[in-house]
Design an enzyme around this catalytic site. Structure first.
Site, PDB file in Angstrom:
ATOM      1  N   HIS A   1      33.704  45.953  43.516  1.00  5.94           N
ATOM      2  CA  HIS A   1      34.915  46.641  43.983  1.00  5.94           C
ATOM      3  C   HIS A   1      35.975  46.765  42.881  1.00  5.94           C
ATOM      4  CE1 HIS A   1      36.356  42.435  44.874  1.00  5.94           C
ATOM      5  NE2 HIS A   1      37.506  42.956  44.484  1.00  5.94           N
TER       6      HIS A   1
ATOM      7  N   ASP B   1      28.481  42.918  45.960  1.00  8.87           N
ATOM      8  CA  ASP B   1      29.750  42.999  45.226  1.00  8.87           C
ATOM      9  C   ASP B   1      29.645  42.479  43.796  1.00  8.87           C
ATOM     10  OD1 ASP B   1      32.319  43.837  44.963  1.00  8.87           O
ATOM     11  OD2 ASP B   1      33.238  42.147  46.013  1.00  8.87           O
TER      12      ASP B   1
ATOM     13  N   SER C   1      39.744  38.888  41.353  1.00  9.63           N
ATOM     14  CA  SER C   1      38.373  39.275  41.658  1.00  9.63           C
ATOM     15  C   SER C   1      37.573  39.498  40.377  1.00  9.63           C
ATOM     16  CB  SER C   1      38.364  40.549  42.493  1.00  9.63           C
ATOM     17  OG  SER C   1      38.932  40.324  43.765  1.00  9.63           O
TER      18      SER C   1
END
Length: 372
Positions: free
Chosen positions: A113, A143, A218
C-alpha cells in the site's frame, strides 16, 4: 723533722679531698642539668602513619534498561529508508518506509500500500541520498512489495525469526511517520497470530505490539533485542492506542523470494475451511478436548482430501499439541511447508479418534482467490 712531714701529709690529704669534692660537684651539676632537660623537653613520640585503605575501583557505568537499544538503532536505522511518491496517492498518504535487505543489489522491502498507484517513487537513505525506485514485484493480498534502487554497497538489515518471539519480549519500531525520518519507538510483543480481516484477506498471522506505529511507519522494521528484523510494520488500529501490527519476517522472506523468482506469490494450504467448535456443539458431539477445529469444507484435489479428511471432522490436536486457537493450524501449516514436512492431525470422528498426515501444497494466491 717529724712535725714537718706530718704537715706535708696533711696538706696532700687536703688537696686530694678538695679535688674530689670539686669533681663530685661538677658531676652533680651535670646530672641536674640532664634531669632539667628531660623534664622541660617532651619525650620523642613516633608519628602515627595513617592507615591507607584501598579504595575499590569504580565500576563502569551500566546502561539503563533502554540504553542497550542505542547501538542497535544506530546499525539497523541505516538500513531503514523513506519511500515517497511524487504524486498524491489514495488516502492522502504519499510516503512510507522500507528496509534494505540486500545492500549489494539495492533491494528494499516495503508494504504494497506504500507503492500502490505510484508511477514515480523516490527512495531517500538515512545519509540523505535520493534514488528513483523501481517496483520489482508486489502482492496486495499480503501487503508486500519489493523495490530496487540503482545503488550498491548499502547498509542492510539482518532478518531474524519471529517464531522465537515471546509475548512480553522487547521490540522497537523504526520508520518515518509523518515525514520524521528514522523515528524509533519502543514496546513489547503483545500477541502473535493476530488477524485483520478488514485490512486484507490474508493478513491473519500478524505480530501485535504496543510500539507506536503511525502513518508513514508502514514498511518499516520491527526489531528484536539482538538487532534482527522480525517483522515489517504494516498497520495501526484506527482509534486505538498501543495497538499496532507487523507482518512476521518468515512470511516476508517467503513472499520476497517468490516475487523475485516467480513474480507471483504462493501460500501453503491443506485445502480445508474450518472454524473453532462452539461450546454447545462440542458438548453435543462429545469431543474429548477443550478446544477443537470443526472442518466445514474439504477442497477437491487438495492435500486434506487426499489424506482422508472429511467434512464434520473435529481436529483436536496438531502435531501432538492440543488446539490453542483458530490460528494454530495455519501457523503450523506454514512452518511445516517451509521445512517440507507433513502436518499430523488428530481427528475425532463419530466417537473415535484417528491420526492423519497431510503435507501442505503451495498454491498461488490467484488460485486461492478463484476457489469458491
Amino acid at each position: 723533722m717529724q712535725s714537718t712531714w706530718r704537715e706535708i701529709l696533711l696538706w696532700l690529704i687536703g688537696v686530694l679531698t678538695g679535688a674530689l669534692l670539686v669533681t663530685f660537684g661538677r658531676w652533680m651539676g651535670r646530672q641536674e642539668v640532664a634531669e632539667r632537660d628531660q623534664t622541660s623537653s617532651p619525650a620523642f613520640q613516633p608519628v602515627a602513619v595513617p592507615k591507607i585503605e584501598r579504595q575499590p575501583e569504580p565500576l563502569p557505568s551500566l546502561p539503563s534498561p533502554i540504553d542497550f537499544w542505542v547501538p542497535i538503532v544506530e546499525k539497523v536505522g541505516k538500513a531503514v529508508v523513506t519511500v515517497e511518491s511524487e504524486e498524491a496517492l489514495p488516502g492522502g498518504q504519499n510516503a512510507g518506509s522500507g528496509v534494505i535487505f540486500d545492500g549489494k543489489r539495492g533491494l528494499i522491502v516495503t508494504n504494497y500500500h506504500v507503492t500502490e498507484g505510484a508511477r514515480n517513487l523516490i527512495v531517500t537513505l538515512k545519509d540523505g541520498r535520493r534514488f528513483r525506485g523501481k517496483v520489482l514485484g508486489a502482492e496486495p493480498h499480503v501487503d508486500i512489495a519489493v523495490l530496487q534502487i540503482p545503488a550498491t554497497n548499502l547498509p542492510e538489515a539482518k532478518f531474524g525469526s519471529s517464531e522465537e518471539l515471546k509475548e512480553g519480549a522487547w521490540v522497537i519500531a523504526i520508520g518515518n511517520p509523518f515525514g520524521f525520518s528514522n523515528t524509533v519507538t519502543v514496546g513489547v510483543v503483545s500477541a502473535k497470530g493476530r488477524s485483520l480481516q478488514d485490512e486484507g484477506v490474508l493478513l491473519d498471522d500478524l505480530i501485535q505490539t504496543d510500539a507506536a506505529i503511525n502513518p508513514g511507519n508502514s514498511g518499516g522494521a520491527l526489531v528484536n533485542s539482538r538487532g534482527e528484523v522480525v517483522g515489517i510494520n504494516v498497520a495501526m488500529r484506527p482509534g486505538a492506542q498501543g495497538i499496532a501490527f507487523a507482518i512476521p519476517i518468515e512470511t516476508v522472506r517467503d513472499v520476497v523470494e517468490q516475487l523475485l523468482q516467480h513474480k507471483e506469490v504462493r501460500q501453503p494450504m491443506l485445502g480445508i475451511r474450518y472454524e473453532m467448535v462452539p461450546e454447545e456443539e462440542r458438548q453435543k458431539l462429545g469431543i474429548p478436548a477443550e478446544r477443537a477445529l470443526i472442518v466445514r469444507r474439504v477442497m477437491a484435489g487438495m492435500p486434506a482430501q487426499q489424506a482422508g479428511l472429511k467434512e464434520g471432522d473435529a481436529i483436536i490436536a496438531i502435531n501432538g499439541e492440543p488446539v490453542r486457537d483458530i490460528h494454530h493450524l495455519r501457523y503450523t501449516v506454514r512452518k511445516a511447508a517451509r521445512l517440507g514436512q507433513a502436518v499430523r492431525l488428530r481427528i475425532f470422528r463419530n466417537g473415535t479418534t484417528l491420526d492423519i498426515l497431510a503435507k501442505p501444497a503451495w498454491v498461488t494466491i490467484r488460485q486461492m482467490l478463484q476457489r469458491p
